[in-house]
Design a protein around this motif. Structure first.
Motif, PDB file in Angstrom:
ATOM      1  N   ALA A 306      40.151 -18.527   7.693  1.00  0.00           N
ATOM      2  CA  ALA A 306      40.475 -19.815   7.066  1.00  0.00           C
ATOM      3  C   ALA A 306      40.466 -19.695   5.548  1.00  0.00           C
ATOM      4  N   ASN A 310      43.976 -19.948   2.959  1.00  0.00           N
ATOM      5  CA  ASN A 310      44.127 -20.910   1.866  1.00  0.00           C
ATOM      6  C   ASN A 310      44.051 -20.260   0.492  1.00  0.00           C
ATOM      7  N   ASN A 340      40.450 -24.503  12.333  1.00  0.00           N
ATOM      8  CA  ASN A 340      40.543 -25.130  11.001  1.00  0.00           C
ATOM      9  C   ASN A 340      41.976 -25.579  10.722  1.00  0.00           C
ATOM     10  N   LYS A 343      42.801 -28.297   7.894  1.00  0.00           N
ATOM     11  CA  LYS A 343      42.450 -27.750   6.584  1.00  0.00           C
ATOM     12  C   LYS A 343      43.478 -26.723   6.126  1.00  0.00           C
ATOM     13  N   THR A 346      47.226 -28.371   5.420  1.00  0.00           N
ATOM     14  CA  THR A 346      47.386 -29.199   4.219  1.00  0.00           C
ATOM     15  C   THR A 346      47.104 -28.422   2.934  1.00  0.00           C
ATOM     16  N   ASP A 347      47.185 -27.109   3.000  1.00  0.00           N
ATOM     17  CA  ASP A 347      46.989 -26.272   1.818  1.00  0.00           C
ATOM     18  C   ASP A 347      48.309 -25.606   1.433  1.00  0.00           C
TER      19      ASP A 347
END
Length: 511
Positions: A306, A310, A340, A343, A346-347
């Motif tokens: 994760a 990102n 995840n 999360k 949306t990055d």
């Protein structure tokens, strides 16, 4: 040996317990007379020593070894030896250049330079012995005792610093000699590989020697970088050497690199987060042939999947794994991404990784990933980066995926059409989906209570224009009726005019 006077007036009782320093005096000096005269006039009371100078006889050489003094013969020393002596002198209070001594409990420096004896006080005493033996010999011996440990610390620090300076100077001098480095073989550079790899010019020279290396040379470099693989991969110049190295290593040698990188998962994760390390890891993955080594790397990466997804550098490593390795190999990474999902979606970087996950995953892990996306479909559609994930799903031209997404967004198309980011998802669904699916979306838009507002909305008008392109049959008639009912309000609106222009253009084409 000379006989000391026995007069109690000359030697106070407190001097009897002190060991007098042994002086190496020349034979030409009258010891008895000189000492007698000096001690006879010795002042044991408190005196003002502010401008007082204490000197040794000018006939004395530097081999005097009294308590508190540490003179040596002035011979030529090497630079390192000179530096060590300077530290000892400073810690003992002696300055050999000026022949000055600072004793404890005395704020005034004492001159012990034999050439400054003429500056001694004019009290009538021989200026060579104008100091108090009872205080000085005791205090100087005490000071030596107190400073012994401090001197040893200074000596050890000086030796360490000197060795570091010597090694650094040797490396810098060799590094500056580019001609020598170009001509020297890798064997001649043994012990300097890591140092050269971190230098701009040294790095290029090492790369040139890796064009066609022998197995022996590869083993040599591999031995040199052992223990510093992660550090070199993260280095601005060292990463190029590691990229070259993994290209010429055999499977066994690559296994050594993989083992060092994955022994602690945090090491390879930190390398991937580096702008230089991410290139080196991708090059390593590109040259791995062993299934065991590939699985080992992926298992080490999945612990920080994760975070890597990102990260602007780390996401490149994950995408390489997802695109080039089988879905079964990537399952640990896919599971972590699914855990995840929102999360990551949306990055800025994470949305790219999630798109690769959807496209290259198979089986149960893919179904789980899609379920997580659909559960958050509306907030993902409204996100500046998440909307690209949904657009990518529709762009895969999978009717199954599109139907699942449309059913998840059903009842919210009018609302989403007025959102800056979600309107792109609605347009994608209209243009890329099958006609029956597009018709279902258009009818929902036309029947919505907010349908008139879509005609004059900054984002909704683009959705209506896309609907006009793909509408067929009943969906097309419903759109025309909606526009005719609101033509007056559209003529006075900037976005409404754009729709009317599209209608007129299309009518002229058919006529």
């Amino acid at each position: 040996m000379y006989q000391t006077p026995s007069s109690p007036d000359v030697f106070p009782a407190r001097l009897n317990n002190l060991r007098q320093p042994s002086l190496n005096l020349p034979s030409s000096l009258d010891i008895d007379q000189t000492l007698y005269d000096s001690f006879s006039n010795l002042n044991l009371s408190e005196t003002n020593d502010h401008h007082r100078q204490v000197s040794l006889p000018e006939t004395l050489d530097y081999s005097y070894g009294g308590e508190g003094f540490n003179f040596i013969n002035p011979v030529v020393h090497t630079n390192s030896r000179r530096r060590l002596e300077d530290i000892v002198r400073a810690s003992n209070g002696v300055n050999y250049n000026q022949r000055v001594y600072s004793g404890v409990a005395h704020s005034t420096t004492r001159t012990v330079d034999p050439f400054l004896h003429q500056r001694a006080s004019s009290s009538g005493l021989d200026p060579r012995f104008d100091f108090d033996f009872d205080q000085w010999s005791y205090l100087l011996a005490k000071e030596r005792l107190y400073h012994t440990q401090q001197q040893l610390q200074h000596l050890n620090a000086a030796i360490s610093e000197e060795n570091n300076n010597i090694n650094s100077n040797i490396n810098i001098n060799i590094l500056q000699n580019h001609q020598y480095l170009r001509l020297a073989s890798l064997h001649r550079l043994r012990g300097m590989i890591c140092f050269l790899a971190k230098d701009q010019h040294g790095c290029r020279i090492l790369q040139s020697k890796f064009e066609a290396p022998t197995n022996e040379e590869v083993e040599l470099v591999l031995y040199e970088v052992a223990g510093s693989v992660a550090e070199l991969m993260k280095d601005q110049y060292g990463n190029y050497i590691m990229q070259k190295l993994v290209c010429v290593c055999n499977d066994v040698q690559k296994g050594l690199i993989v083992r060092e990188l994955t022994e602690r998962s945090v090491d390879i994760i930190l390398v991937c987060l580096s702008p230089y390390g991410t290139r080196a890891v991708q090059k390593l993955l590109e040259n791995l042939n062993s299934r065991v080594q590939i699985i080992t790397v992926i298992r080490a990466l999945h612990r920080g999947a994760a975070q890597l997804a990102n990260d602007p550098n780390g996401h490149h490593v994950l995408q390489y794994c997802l695109v080039h390795f089988d879905s079964d190999f990537n399952q640990p990474i896919l599971d972590q991404i699914a855990n995840n999902c929102f999360k990551v979606a949306t990055d800025r970087s994470g949305c790219c990784v999630l798109q690769a996950c959807v496209e290259h995953s198979r089986g149960e892990v893919r179904n789980r990933l899609l379920a997580e996306i659909m559960a958050n479909a509306i907030p993902i559609a409204e996100d500046p980066f998440g909307n690209y994930v949904l657009q990518h799903m529709v762009g895969l031209q999978s009717r199954e995926l599109t139907e699942v997404l449309v059913s998840q967004l059903q009842g919210n198309f009018a609302y989403l059409s007025q959102n800056k980011y979600a309107s792109n998802v609605v347009e994608k669904c209209l243009i890329e989906s099958e006609p029956d699916i597009a018709t279902k979306i258009i009818l929902e838009l036309v029947k919505s209570p907010n349908a008139p507002s879509l005609l004059v909305d900054p984002y909704g008008n683009f959705v209506i224009q896309s609907a006009l392109k793909v509408s067929r049959g009943i969906a097309k008639e419903c759109l025309r009726e909606l526009i005719l009912r609101n033509v007056n309000s559209m003529q006075s609106n900037l976005y409404g005019k754009k729709i009317l222009e599209k209608v007129e253009k299309k009518r002229s084409i058919y006529n």
